[in-house]
Structure formats: structure tokens, C-alpha cells
Design an enzyme around this catalytic site. Sequence first.
Site, short mmCIF file in Angstrom:
data_model
loop_
_atom_site.label_atom_id
_atom_site.label_comp_id
_atom_site.label_asym_id
_atom_site.label_seq_id
_atom_site.Cartn_x
_atom_site.Cartn_y
_atom_site.Cartn_z
N LYS A 1 0.83 -1.22 0.00
CA LYS A 1 0.00 0.00 0.00
C LYS A 1 0.86 1.26 0.00
CE LYS A 1 -1.95 -1.31 3.88
NZ LYS A 1 -1.28 -2.62 4.11
N ARG B 1 -9.95 0.23 8.59
CA ARG B 1 -9.39 -1.09 8.86
C ARG B 1 -10.39 -1.96 9.59
NH1 ARG B 1 -3.71 0.13 8.87
NH2 ARG B 1 -2.46 -1.73 9.18
N ARG C 1 11.72 -5.64 5.22
CA ARG C 1 11.58 -4.18 4.99
C ARG C 1 12.56 -3.40 5.87
NH1 ARG C 1 5.80 -1.52 5.45
NH2 ARG C 1 5.80 -2.72 7.37
N ARG D 1 11.29 -1.51 11.34
CA ARG D 1 10.16 -1.09 12.17
C ARG D 1 9.96 -2.07 13.32
NH1 ARG D 1 4.99 0.39 8.40
NH2 ARG D 1 3.87 -0.92 9.87
N ARG E 1 -0.25 -8.90 13.83
CA ARG E 1 -0.82 -7.96 12.85
C ARG E 1 -1.64 -8.73 11.81
NH1 ARG E 1 4.31 -5.15 10.64
NH2 ARG E 1 2.89 -4.00 9.28
P1 AP5 Z 1 4.90 -1.52 1.86
O1 AP5 Z 1 4.54 -0.81 0.62
O2 AP5 Z 1 5.63 -0.77 2.92
O3 AP5 Z 1 3.61 -2.29 2.43
P2 AP5 Z 1 2.32 -1.74 3.19
O4 AP5 Z 1 1.15 -2.45 2.63
O5 AP5 Z 1 2.29 -0.24 3.17
O6 AP5 Z 1 2.65 -2.32 4.61
P3 AP5 Z 1 2.50 -1.72 6.09
O7 AP5 Z 1 3.23 -2.69 6.97
O8 AP5 Z 1 2.96 -0.30 6.18
O9 AP5 Z 1 1.02 -1.84 6.30
P4 AP5 Z 1 0.28 -1.95 7.61
O10 AP5 Z 1 -1.10 -1.80 7.12
O11 AP5 Z 1 0.54 -3.12 8.46
O12 AP5 Z 1 0.94 -0.80 8.50
P5 AP5 Z 1 0.48 0.65 8.87
O13 AP5 Z 1 1.69 1.49 8.87
O14 AP5 Z 1 -0.71 1.09 8.09
O15 AP5 Z 1 5.77 -2.81 1.44
C1 AP5 Z 1 6.30 -3.69 2.41
C2 AP5 Z 1 7.70 -4.18 1.95
O16 AP5 Z 1 7.53 -4.92 0.73
C3 AP5 Z 1 8.69 -3.05 1.64
O17 AP5 Z 1 9.96 -3.45 2.05
C4 AP5 Z 1 8.64 -2.90 0.11
O18 AP5 Z 1 9.87 -2.48 -0.42
C5 AP5 Z 1 8.29 -4.32 -0.32
N1 AP5 Z 1 7.44 -4.35 -1.52
C6 AP5 Z 1 6.40 -3.50 -1.81
N2 AP5 Z 1 5.85 -3.83 -2.99
C7 AP5 Z 1 6.56 -4.91 -3.46
C8 AP5 Z 1 6.45 -5.71 -4.63
N3 AP5 Z 1 5.54 -5.49 -5.58
N4 AP5 Z 1 7.32 -6.75 -4.75
C9 AP5 Z 1 8.27 -7.01 -3.81
N5 AP5 Z 1 8.41 -6.26 -2.68
C10 AP5 Z 1 7.56 -5.22 -2.50
O19 AP5 Z 1 -0.05 0.43 10.36
C11 AP5 Z 1 0.83 0.11 11.42
C12 AP5 Z 1 0.05 -0.03 12.71
O20 AP5 Z 1 -0.63 1.21 13.01
C13 AP5 Z 1 -1.09 -1.08 12.70
O21 AP5 Z 1 -0.60 -2.37 12.99
C14 AP5 Z 1 -2.00 -0.53 13.80
O22 AP5 Z 1 -1.50 -0.81 15.09
C15 AP5 Z 1 -1.92 0.98 13.59
N6 AP5 Z 1 -2.95 1.46 12.66
C16 AP5 Z 1 -2.74 2.05 11.45
N7 AP5 Z 1 -3.92 2.37 10.88
C17 AP5 Z 1 -4.89 1.95 11.73
C18 AP5 Z 1 -6.30 1.96 11.67
N8 AP5 Z 1 -6.97 2.46 10.62
N9 AP5 Z 1 -6.99 1.43 12.72
C19 AP5 Z 1 -6.35 0.93 13.79
N10 AP5 Z 1 -5.01 0.87 13.90
C20 AP5 Z 1 -4.27 1.38 12.88
#
Ligand code: AP5
Length: 213
Positions: A13, A87, A126, A159, A170
Site C-alpha cells: 500500500k 481497517r 523491509r 520497524r 498484525r
Molecule cells: P509496503 O509498501 O511498505 O507495504 P504496506 O502495505 O504499506 O505495509 P505496512 O506494513 O505499512 O502496512 P500496515 O497496514 O501493516 O501498516 P500501517 O503502517 O498502516 O511494502 C512492504 C515491503 O515490501 C517493503 O519493504 C517494500 O519495499 C516491499 N514491496 C512493496 N511492494 C513490493 C512488490 N511489488 N514486490 C516485492 N516487494 C515489494 O499500520 C501500522 C500499525 O498502526 C497497525 O498495525 C495498527 O497498530 C496501527 N494502525 C494504522 N492504521 C490503523 C487503523 N486504521 N486502525 C487501527 N489501527 C491502525
Amino acid sequence: MNLLLFGAPGAGKGTQSALLVERRGYRHISTGDLFRAAIKNETALGLEAKKYMDKGELVPDSIVIGMVDEELQTLQGQSFILDGFPRTVPQADALDNLLKESAMKIDKAIFLEVPREQIVKRLSGRRMTPDGKHVYHVEYAPPKVAGICDVTGEKLIQRNDDKEEVIERRLEAYDSSTKPLKDYYRKKGNLVELNGVGSAEEVYSRISQALDT
Ligand code: AP5
């Protein structure tokens, strides 16, 4: 056109949002990034969110919804991508109400499908700059010099919630709370399901095609 990008943690994402911002001028609203900035600044919101994030749990809906409401107020008509929000179904209902109040809507809810095994590899490999602005992967998107950011020269970090024991929690939260949003947006008629496997450019061209049709 306003978008919502959703999928499992690590589905890509953030990577795809960065490309959409650069190439199509979207405003990126990532709740994860907002929480990490609040943690860095040691605000009350950040300290509260950290308790949940470090354990791989979702931050309570009431906290997240208030934070997104504030962001939506600052848009001034700019098209946006929501990344990581909603979410849960209550968050999706709250978003509907917030958007209605401002006469806005989500045009496409894009779901990125990536198999579990690949998700775990992506998360555990990552690495990023301390502010999270430059993201790499040890195997799939490595920096030129191992452990060092190509752009800023900073030392890359992992992270806290990308450690193996937290990844599992997660993924459980994703299965129980976020996956049901697929049905939610399917019923609304704006769900776009895309294959999230392949290079970041390949995934981007699938998204691009979906936006242009
Ligand atoms: P990346 O693009 O970083 O993936 P992502 O989907 O953005 O992953 P996140 O871990 O950031 O998502 P998340 O939803 O768990 O975390 P968030 O920060 O929102 O890619 C990941 C890796 O893969 C990278 O190394 C990249 O280089 C690689 N990659 C990407 N595309 C690729 C491809 N095509 N091929 C190969 N490799 C690739 O949330 C964190 C925490 O915040 C949650 O756990 C929760 O505690 C809290 N939180 C956030 N939002 C909410 C909400 N709405 N409600 C409640 N809690 C929340």
C-alpha cells in the site's frame, strides 16, 4: 478521483501510494504514518497509539477516526488516497459519514491481494529511514550500499512491528477486522480487486489501468 488502498500488512500500500503521489499528484493519508509521526513527536496521541502498535494490535476506532477527520478537513478539494484506513467495519461506516458531510466519496476501493508467504517475506525484509520516508527491502528493493539510504545516507532501521512475533499478531488483526471490508466495498459496488504480486512497477500498471477504465 478519491481512492482507498487496502490489503494485508505489507501488501504494498505504501509503495503504491508513493508512486501514485509522484505520478498522479494525489494527497496520501496513511494512518500508520500519522501515528509514527505522533510517536516520534511524543504527543499524547502517539504515546497512546504506541501501546497498541508495538503489540501488533489495532489502535481503538475512536482515536483513528478523529485523526482522519482532522486530515480530511485540510484537503481543500485535492484528490486523496487513504492507506491503512478504514481497517474495521465501524471505521468504514464512520468514513462514509465524514465524507457525506463534506460532499466527498471514495470512487475506487482497491484491494491488493498478496499470498501470506510473500507478505511475511516482505515485512521481515523491509528497512527504512528513521522517518519512514524512504522504504527498501533487503532482497526485493535493496539500497546500493547495504543498510544505508541511497537518498539521505542515513542508516536504515527495521520497524518495531516488523519483528517476527509482532507480524503474526498484525496478520491476525487483519484477518479478523480488515478482511471483511472486501465484502463491505463489494456491496457498495466500488471494490477493485488486483493481484499485488510482481514488481512494484507491474502492480502500479495494474492500478493505473484500473483508474483509467
Ligand atoms: P509496503 O509498501 O511498505 O507495504 P504496506 O502495505 O504499506 O505495509 P505496512 O506494513 O505499512 O502496512 P500496515 O497496514 O501493516 O501498516 P500501517 O503502517 O498502516 O511494502 C512492504 C515491503 O515490501 C517493503 O519493504 C517494500 O519495499 C516491499 N514491496 C512493496 N511492494 C513490493 C512488490 N511489488 N514486490 C516485492 N516487494 C515489494 O499500520 C501500522 C500499525 O498502526 C497497525 O498495525 C495498527 O497498530 C496501527 N494502525 C494504522 N492504521 C490503523 C487503523 N486504521 N486502525 C487501527 N489501527 C491502525
